[in-house]
Motif scaffolding. Structure first.
Motif, PDB file in Angstrom:
ATOM      1  N   ASP A 110       0.820  -1.206   0.000  1.00  0.00           N
ATOM      2  CA  ASP A 110       0.000   0.000   0.000  1.00  0.00           C
ATOM      3  C   ASP A 110       0.862   1.267   0.000  1.00  0.00           C
ATOM      4  N   SER A 111       2.007   1.184   0.682  1.00  0.00           N
ATOM      5  CA  SER A 111       2.862   2.374   0.801  1.00  0.00           C
ATOM      6  C   SER A 111       3.915   2.433  -0.304  1.00  0.00           C
ATOM      7  N   GLY A 112       3.844   1.523  -1.272  1.00  0.00           N
ATOM      8  CA  GLY A 112       4.828   1.521  -2.358  1.00  0.00           C
ATOM      9  C   GLY A 112       6.116   0.831  -1.936  1.00  0.00           C
ATOM     10  N   GLU A 113       7.079   0.764  -2.852  1.00  0.00           N
ATOM     11  CA  GLU A 113       8.353   0.102  -2.551  1.00  0.00           C
ATOM     12  C   GLU A 113       9.485   1.114  -2.500  1.00  0.00           C
ATOM     13  N   GLY A 114      10.586   0.681  -1.931  1.00  0.00           N
ATOM     14  CA  GLY A 114      11.800   1.489  -1.924  1.00  0.00           C
ATOM     15  C   GLY A 114      12.951   0.594  -2.333  1.00  0.00           C
ATOM     16  N   CYS A 115      14.112   1.190  -2.511  1.00  0.00           N
ATOM     17  CA  CYS A 115      15.273   0.416  -2.941  1.00  0.00           C
ATOM     18  C   CYS A 115      16.524   1.166  -2.507  1.00  0.00           C
ATOM     19  N   LEU A 116      17.541   0.417  -2.093  1.00  0.00           N
ATOM     20  CA  LEU A 116      18.802   1.039  -1.676  1.00  0.00           C
ATOM     21  C   LEU A 116      19.443   1.848  -2.803  1.00  0.00           C
ATOM     22  N   SER A 117      19.113   1.503  -4.038  1.00  0.00           N
ATOM     23  CA  SER A 117      19.722   2.164  -5.187  1.00  0.00           C
ATOM     24  C   SER A 117      18.910   3.341  -5.704  1.00  0.00           C
ATOM     25  N   VAL A 118      17.774   3.599  -5.057  1.00  0.00           N
ATOM     26  CA  VAL A 118      16.878   4.647  -5.557  1.00  0.00           C
ATOM     27  C   VAL A 118      16.705   5.711  -4.479  1.00  0.00           C
ATOM     28  N   GLU A 119      17.122   6.936  -4.806  1.00  0.00           N
ATOM     29  CA  GLU A 119      17.027   8.001  -3.805  1.00  0.00           C
ATOM     30  C   GLU A 119      15.810   8.888  -4.007  1.00  0.00           C
ATOM     31  N   ASN A 120      15.342   8.972  -5.251  1.00  0.00           N
ATOM     32  CA  ASN A 120      14.158   9.803  -5.512  1.00  0.00           C
ATOM     33  C   ASN A 120      12.887   9.052  -5.163  1.00  0.00           C
ATOM     34  N   GLU A 121      11.849   9.804  -4.844  1.00  0.00           N
ATOM     35  CA  GLU A 121      10.531   9.209  -4.584  1.00  0.00           C
ATOM     36  C   GLU A 121       9.910   8.756  -5.898  1.00  0.00           C
ATOM     37  N   HIS A 122       9.335   7.572  -5.900  1.00  0.00           N
ATOM     38  CA  HIS A 122       8.538   7.106  -7.040  1.00  0.00           C
ATOM     39  C   HIS A 122       7.245   6.583  -6.468  1.00  0.00           C
ATOM     40  N   GLU A 123       6.193   7.389  -6.570  1.00  0.00           N
ATOM     41  CA  GLU A 123       4.942   6.994  -5.938  1.00  0.00           C
ATOM     42  C   GLU A 123       4.105   6.139  -6.866  1.00  0.00           C
ATOM     43  N   GLY A 124       3.383   5.189  -6.246  1.00  0.00           N
ATOM     44  CA  GLY A 124       2.475   4.352  -7.018  1.00  0.00           C
ATOM     45  C   GLY A 124       2.598   2.901  -6.605  1.00  0.00           C
ATOM     46  N   TYR A 125       1.617   2.118  -7.040  1.00  0.00           N
ATOM     47  CA  TYR A 125       1.601   0.703  -6.693  1.00  0.00           C
ATOM     48  C   TYR A 125       2.548  -0.078  -7.598  1.00  0.00           C
ATOM     49  N   VAL A 126       3.348  -0.915  -6.966  1.00  0.00           N
ATOM     50  CA  VAL A 126       4.228  -1.820  -7.705  1.00  0.00           C
ATOM     51  C   VAL A 126       3.545  -3.183  -7.686  1.00  0.00           C
ATOM     52  N   VAL A 127       2.893  -3.478  -8.794  1.00  0.00           N
ATOM     53  CA  VAL A 127       2.017  -4.652  -8.833  1.00  0.00           C
ATOM     54  C   VAL A 127       2.827  -5.895  -9.204  1.00  0.00           C
ATOM     55  N   ARG A 128       2.750  -6.888  -8.316  1.00  0.00           N
ATOM     56  CA  ARG A 128       3.526  -8.125  -8.504  1.00  0.00           C
ATOM     57  C   ARG A 128       2.605  -9.312  -8.281  1.00  0.00           C
ATOM     58  N   SER A 129       3.166 -10.528  -8.316  1.00  0.00           N
ATOM     59  CA  SER A 129       2.370 -11.709  -8.009  1.00  0.00           C
ATOM     60  C   SER A 129       2.253 -11.872  -6.499  1.00  0.00           C
ATOM     61  N   ALA A 130       1.094 -12.351  -6.055  1.00  0.00           N
ATOM     62  CA  ALA A 130       0.859 -12.514  -4.620  1.00  0.00           C
ATOM     63  C   ALA A 130       1.637 -13.700  -4.041  1.00  0.00           C
ATOM     64  N   ARG A 131       1.891 -14.696  -4.883  1.00  0.00           N
ATOM     65  CA  ARG A 131       2.643 -15.878  -4.440  1.00  0.00           C
ATOM     66  C   ARG A 131       3.629 -16.275  -5.528  1.00  0.00           C
ATOM     67  N   VAL A 132       4.816 -16.635  -5.094  1.00  0.00           N
ATOM     68  CA  VAL A 132       5.808 -17.167  -6.043  1.00  0.00           C
ATOM     69  C   VAL A 132       6.523 -18.350  -5.397  1.00  0.00           C
ATOM     70  N   THR A 133       6.989 -19.241  -6.251  1.00  0.00           N
ATOM     71  CA  THR A 133       7.859 -20.323  -5.780  1.00  0.00           C
ATOM     72  C   THR A 133       9.242 -20.059  -6.345  1.00  0.00           C
ATOM     73  N   VAL A 134      10.227 -20.044  -5.448  1.00  0.00           N
ATOM     74  CA  VAL A 134      11.608 -19.735  -5.836  1.00  0.00           C
ATOM     75  C   VAL A 134      12.479 -20.949  -5.529  1.00  0.00           C
ATOM     76  N   ARG A 135      13.322 -21.321  -6.485  1.00  0.00           N
ATOM     77  CA  ARG A 135      14.302 -22.381  -6.228  1.00  0.00           C
ATOM     78  C   ARG A 135      15.694 -21.819  -6.408  1.00  0.00           C
ATOM     79  N   GLY A 136      16.595 -22.238  -5.511  1.00  0.00           N
ATOM     80  CA  GLY A 136      17.978 -21.798  -5.626  1.00  0.00           C
ATOM     81  C   GLY A 136      18.811 -22.396  -4.515  1.00  0.00           C
ATOM     82  N   TYR A 137      20.086 -22.055  -4.533  1.00  0.00           N
ATOM     83  CA  TYR A 137      20.990 -22.531  -3.475  1.00  0.00           C
ATOM     84  C   TYR A 137      21.016 -21.494  -2.357  1.00  0.00           C
ATOM     85  N   ASP A 138      20.792 -21.968  -1.124  1.00  0.00           N
ATOM     86  CA  ASP A 138      20.830 -21.078   0.039  1.00  0.00           C
ATOM     87  C   ASP A 138      22.106 -21.330   0.828  1.00  0.00           C
ATOM     88  N   MET A 139      22.952 -20.294   0.922  1.00  0.00           N
ATOM     89  CA  MET A 139      24.239 -20.456   1.609  1.00  0.00           C
ATOM     90  C   MET A 139      24.062 -20.682   3.112  1.00  0.00           C
TER      91      MET A 139
END
Ligand code: CO
Length: 188
Positions: A110-139
């Motif tokens: 609801d409050s939007g997203e942020g990112c360590l690499s982004v300093e300016n405000e970018h308002e709006g909904y970042v629409v993604r999938s509600a559920r994902v399955t991720v596979r990978g190696y976990d250190m």
């Protein structure tokens, strides 16, 4: 490697748009050290004293390209309150993670997203999938894992894995209607 708000690459630098390559497994000493430092950054960044002292911006995730290194490495640490009002924490230090399935249902913060690499405000909904399955190696567990993520964790993983493709959160915001309602979306 020293990771702080001065060494993290910002979106004014085109390197952030680079596509990241998979790493060799088992992890090299170099990649292991890098991923360890990334994990430590994320954990320390939410400690107010350390954040102040070492110039860390609070984050729940960081990917290697944000340090200028185009490798498929990402560290994520989040805390969530579950249905029973308990705090649940998730920590992953992932190499070569891939999303193997996406839900049709959408979700956004609801409050939007942020990112360590982004300093300016970018308002709006970042629409993604509600559920994902991720596979990978976990250190952290030294295993190939499958994460069935929903809600906030699913959003964070999609945000971080987008960095591997050179995609930033605001690329997903509807430019004409940044706060356009999404039918049946999970609002977090
Ligand atoms: Co980011």
């Amino acid at each position: 490697m020293l990771i702080n708000n001065d060494t993290i690459i910002k979106d004014t630098d085109p390197v952030l748009r680079t596509v990241s390559e998979p790493v060799e497994l088992p992890l090299s000493e170099e990649d292991r050290a890098l991923l360890t430092d990334m994990m430590q950054y994320v954990i320390d960044s939410t400690d107010e004293e350390k954040a102040e002292k070492y110039n860390l911006r609070p984050a729940v995730g960081i990917s290697a390209i944000q340090l200028g290194i185009p490798k498929q490495l990402t560290a994520v640490a989040i805390e969530e309150i579950n249905k029973n009002n308990e705090t649940v924490s998730y920590k992953f230090a992932l190499a070569n993670p891939k999303i193997v399935s996406f839900s049709k249902q959408k979700a956004y913060l609801d409050s939007g997203e942020g990112c360590l690499s982004v300093e300016n405000e970018h308002e709006g909904y970042v629409v993604r999938s509600a559920r994902v399955t991720v596979r990978g190696y976990d250190m952290l567990t030294d295993r190939n894992i499958e994460i069935r993520a929903r809600g906030y964790l699913a959003i964070v993983l999609q945000h971080e894995l987008d960095h591997f493709k050179g995609v930033l959160f605001y690329d997903h915001i509807n430019k004409d209607e940044p706060y356009k309602e999404v039918p049946d979306a999970l609002v977090i």
